[in-house]
Scaffold this motif. Structure first.
Motif, PDB file in Angstrom:
ATOM      1  N   LEU A 151       0.853  -1.193   0.000  1.00  0.00           N
ATOM      2  CA  LEU A 151       0.000   0.000   0.000  1.00  0.00           C
ATOM      3  C   LEU A 151       0.886   1.239   0.000  1.00  0.00           C
ATOM      4  O   LEU A 151       1.737   1.400   0.888  1.00  0.00           O
ATOM      5  CB  LEU A 151      -0.924  -0.007   1.232  1.00  0.00           C
ATOM      6  CG  LEU A 151      -1.862  -1.213   1.305  1.00  0.00           C
ATOM      7  CD1 LEU A 151      -2.633  -1.207   2.619  1.00  0.00           C
ATOM      8  CD2 LEU A 151      -2.846  -1.214   0.147  1.00  0.00           C
ATOM      9  N   THR A 152       0.706   2.104  -0.991  1.00  0.00           N
ATOM     10  CA  THR A 152       1.581   3.278  -1.122  1.00  0.00           C
ATOM     11  C   THR A 152       0.818   4.590  -1.012  1.00  0.00           C
ATOM     12  O   THR A 152      -0.410   4.624  -1.127  1.00  0.00           O
ATOM     13  CB  THR A 152       2.303   3.275  -2.492  1.00  0.00           C
ATOM     14  OG1 THR A 152       1.312   3.287  -3.532  1.00  0.00           O
ATOM     15  CG2 THR A 152       3.195   2.075  -2.651  1.00  0.00           C
ATOM     16  N   PRO A 200       3.989   5.746   3.652  1.00  0.00           N
ATOM     17  CA  PRO A 200       3.194   6.966   3.824  1.00  0.00           C
ATOM     18  C   PRO A 200       3.511   7.999   2.740  1.00  0.00           C
ATOM     19  O   PRO A 200       4.565   7.919   2.085  1.00  0.00           O
ATOM     20  CB  PRO A 200       3.677   7.494   5.179  1.00  0.00           C
ATOM     21  CG  PRO A 200       5.094   7.028   5.271  1.00  0.00           C
ATOM     22  CD  PRO A 200       5.130   5.687   4.596  1.00  0.00           C
ATOM     23  N   ARG A 201       2.599   8.937   2.558  1.00  0.00           N
ATOM     24  CA  ARG A 201       2.876  10.047   1.648  1.00  0.00           C
ATOM     25  C   ARG A 201       3.966  10.900   2.311  1.00  0.00           C
ATOM     26  O   ARG A 201       3.835  11.295   3.455  1.00  0.00           O
ATOM     27  CB  ARG A 201       1.591  10.864   1.423  1.00  0.00           C
ATOM     28  CG  ARG A 201       1.702  11.851   0.293  1.00  0.00           C
ATOM     29  CD  ARG A 201       0.355  12.514  -0.036  1.00  0.00           C
ATOM     30  NE  ARG A 201      -0.465  11.733  -0.960  1.00  0.00           N
ATOM     31  CZ  ARG A 201      -0.186  11.536  -2.245  1.00  0.00           C
ATOM     32  NH1 ARG A 201       0.900  12.070  -2.771  1.00  0.00           N
ATOM     33  NH2 ARG A 201      -0.985  10.811  -3.002  1.00  0.00           N
ATOM     34  N   GLN A 238       9.466  14.124   0.645  1.00  0.00           N
ATOM     35  CA  GLN A 238      10.897  13.875   0.404  1.00  0.00           C
ATOM     36  C   GLN A 238      11.124  12.693  -0.534  1.00  0.00           C
ATOM     37  O   GLN A 238      12.136  12.618  -1.228  1.00  0.00           O
ATOM     38  CB  GLN A 238      11.642  13.699   1.734  1.00  0.00           C
ATOM     39  CG  GLN A 238      11.642  15.011   2.516  1.00  0.00           C
ATOM     40  CD  GLN A 238      12.606  15.025   3.675  1.00  0.00           C
ATOM     41  OE1 GLN A 238      12.467  14.275   4.625  1.00  0.00           O
ATOM     42  NE2 GLN A 238      13.607  15.881   3.596  1.00  0.00           N
ATOM     43  N   LEU A 239      10.133  11.769  -0.609  1.00  0.00           N
ATOM     44  CA  LEU A 239      10.235  10.644  -1.551  1.00  0.00           C
ATOM     45  C   LEU A 239      10.157  11.159  -2.984  1.00  0.00           C
ATOM     46  O   LEU A 239      10.735  10.569  -3.904  1.00  0.00           O
ATOM     47  CB  LEU A 239       9.118   9.622  -1.290  1.00  0.00           C
ATOM     48  CG  LEU A 239       9.360   8.676  -0.117  1.00  0.00           C
ATOM     49  CD1 LEU A 239       8.104   7.867   0.199  1.00  0.00           C
ATOM     50  CD2 LEU A 239      10.524   7.729  -0.406  1.00  0.00           C
ATOM     51  N   ALA A 240       9.426  12.275  -3.165  1.00  0.00           N
ATOM     52  CA  ALA A 240       9.306  12.852  -4.513  1.00  0.00           C
ATOM     53  C   ALA A 240      10.497  13.752  -4.841  1.00  0.00           C
ATOM     54  O   ALA A 240      10.830  13.951  -6.009  1.00  0.00           O
ATOM     55  CB  ALA A 240       8.001  13.638  -4.630  1.00  0.00           C
ATOM     56  N   GLU A 241      11.148  14.278  -3.798  1.00  0.00           N
ATOM     57  CA  GLU A 241      12.301  15.161  -4.017  1.00  0.00           C
ATOM     58  C   GLU A 241      13.566  14.384  -4.331  1.00  0.00           C
ATOM     59  O   GLU A 241      14.396  14.815  -5.147  1.00  0.00           O
ATOM     60  CB  GLU A 241      12.562  16.024  -2.781  1.00  0.00           C
ATOM     61  CG  GLU A 241      11.486  17.066  -2.512  1.00  0.00           C
ATOM     62  CD  GLU A 241      11.632  17.682  -1.128  1.00  0.00           C
ATOM     63  OE1 GLU A 241      10.698  18.403  -0.714  1.00  0.00           O
ATOM     64  OE2 GLU A 241      12.660  17.441  -0.455  1.00  0.00           O
TER      65      GLU A 241
END
Ligand SMILES: Nc1ncnc2c1ncn2[C@@H]1O[C@H](COP(=O)(O)OP(=O)(O)OP(=O)(O)O)[C@@H](O)[C@H]1O
Ligand SMILES: Nc1ncnc2c1ncn2[C@@H]1O[C@H](COP(=O)(O)OP(=O)(O)OP(=O)(O)O)[C@@H](O)[C@H]1O
Ligand SMILES: [Mg+2]
Ligand SMILES: [Mg+2]
Lengths: 248, 248
Positions: A178-179, A209-210, A213-216
């Motif tokens: 689950l993301t 979790p949302r 920093q995962l997107a950065e």
């Protein structure tokens, strides 16, 4: 005996690449020889680790895979870069049966020295994903906790079952992840509940979790472990890695 | 003279379907005869409006398109449902040149009575998307304000330029739409700035903010206009609709 994970889901933007990059980074840090294979013409796994896509796709160009493999900032984490070359990708994507078989052999031969191989797939159930599935020991399906994600699961399961029933397949379910989990949202908890009721044990306990920093991280060419080791995203992928290792 | 919008981006999960559903719902409410065409084997646009996917894909089955078109809760908004049928989708997806041309004619003939036609595409630059582009007057590209989204744009632009230069193409840039906008995040403002610097005027002024109700609406088979007319998502898509109409 390598464990070869196919990271697949035809639904777009559910965190396949983010999971491929960060789970392989965690496995490498845990001391395992890990190879990340970029099978997506978008080449996000390649650029996300700071590398450039190749001119020719290494799985098409008639060359030893090892000649294209590069070493990331972590010496335990290697990458087989992808290519955006349309003709190559098209050849791969229009995979005829014999061609898929060649690809499968090529992947298996070139990756047998690794403990873990993770294959990042495009958002589709077409020949590219099917080839990856046929070369894998386990399939890991990231799913976003939203309505369309639930819908897509059933279609994916059909494709996976087909590969499992074909000759030579070693494929098993590696797990459902689950993301982009936001426990403040009702929709998240509803989908979580529905997925666990339907799929039971194969759903990983750890949700991701949302975390911005995962997107950065990919914009710096780094995994979350290098970019922000104390972030919620880094902790979650580390927990996931523990679950994957425990399974042995 | 219909305006036919192709909603496309090979990057997954950037809000193509959410935009296709909600922009067509706004156009319908503004009084225009609107047709939403579901060209994605995932059939999210179909289920998101509360309908079931068809057994055979209407663009493959040798039948008048009008026999498959259904009327949504808003009588001005019609839907040409998609199909998950693998053989049909595969036929569409492996589109040979003549086949694409048939599809294109089929779409153009079956949709000429509408003021607006919106075509929802899968996350790919393959034959399905190329066929949709060749049947369209404008291409609308939703992009998420994150790193991988920027990367994907250049690849999309190439495919679009190819179609624009081919014979019979009426295709123009309809606009770039920033989606899942979170102005609290540095990454969002960075990507916003970069996209506007690079693309200038073709970027819509209206960004679509992150709004959980936009993700909930499809689970009720409703557009955001029906589900939560006062939500931030509803306001944003209404603003976008104004921009699209102003352009005439
Ligand atoms: N847990 C998370 N929190 C915040 N952002 C995330 C998270 N996981 C992924 N993202 C971001 O969401 C976007 C989509 O993720 P990603 O590209 O990994 O999905 P994907 O399934 O590989 O997409 P595609 O179907 O296009 O291959 C990316 O911009 C990524 O950086
Ligand atoms: N502005 C928004 N705020 C919150 N959630 C959103 C927003 N836009 C879209 N979503 C949700 O994000 C997910 C991805 O959106 P959507 O399915 O529209 O993208 P897509 O580009 O059509 O994906 P695909 O590439 O798989 O076709 C969906 O669950 C959708 O409900
Ligand atoms: Mg990806
Ligand atoms: Mg979609």
């Amino acid at each position: 005996m390598s464990r070869v994970f196919c990271i697949a889901n035809q639904k777009g933007g559910v965190g396949k690449t983010t999971t491929a990059i960060n789970l392989s980074s965690c496995l490498a840090r845990a001391g395992f020889q890990t190879l990340l294979v970029d099978l997506d013409p978008q080449c996000n796994a390649t650029t996300g680790l700071g590398f450039d896509p190749l001119q020719r796709h290494p799985l098409i160009a008639n060359d030893e895979l090892t000649n294209s493999i590069v070493v990331s900032a972590d010496p335990n984490l290697h990458l087989l870069p992808g290519s955006r070359s349309f003709t190559d990708v098209d050849k791969l994507a229009r995979g005829e049966a014999s061609h898929c078989d060649t690809l499968r052999q090529h992947i298996l031969n070139g990756t047998s020295c690794y403990d873990y191989v993770l294959i990042d797939c495009p958002p589709s159930t077409g020949p590219l994903t099917q080839t990856a599935l046929s070369a894998s020991t386990e399939v890991l399906m990231p799913i976003q906790c939203e309505y369309f994600a639930m819908e897509g699961l059933t279609q994916m399961i059909h494709v996976i079952r087909d590969v499992m029933q074909s000759e030579n397949s070693k494929l098993e379910f590696g797990g459902i992840l689950l993301t982009m989990y936001d426990d403040q949202l009702e929709l998240t908890t509803e989908v979580d509940k529905e997925v666990r009721e339907f799929f039971g044990e194969i759903v990983f306990d750890t949700p991701i979790p949302r975390d911005p920093q995962l997107a950065e991280a990919p914009s710096h060419g780094e995994s979350i472990i290098q970019y922000a080791p104390r972030s919620r995203g880094a902790h979650a992928y580390t927990e996931l890695c523990m679950e994957v290792l425990d399974y042995e």
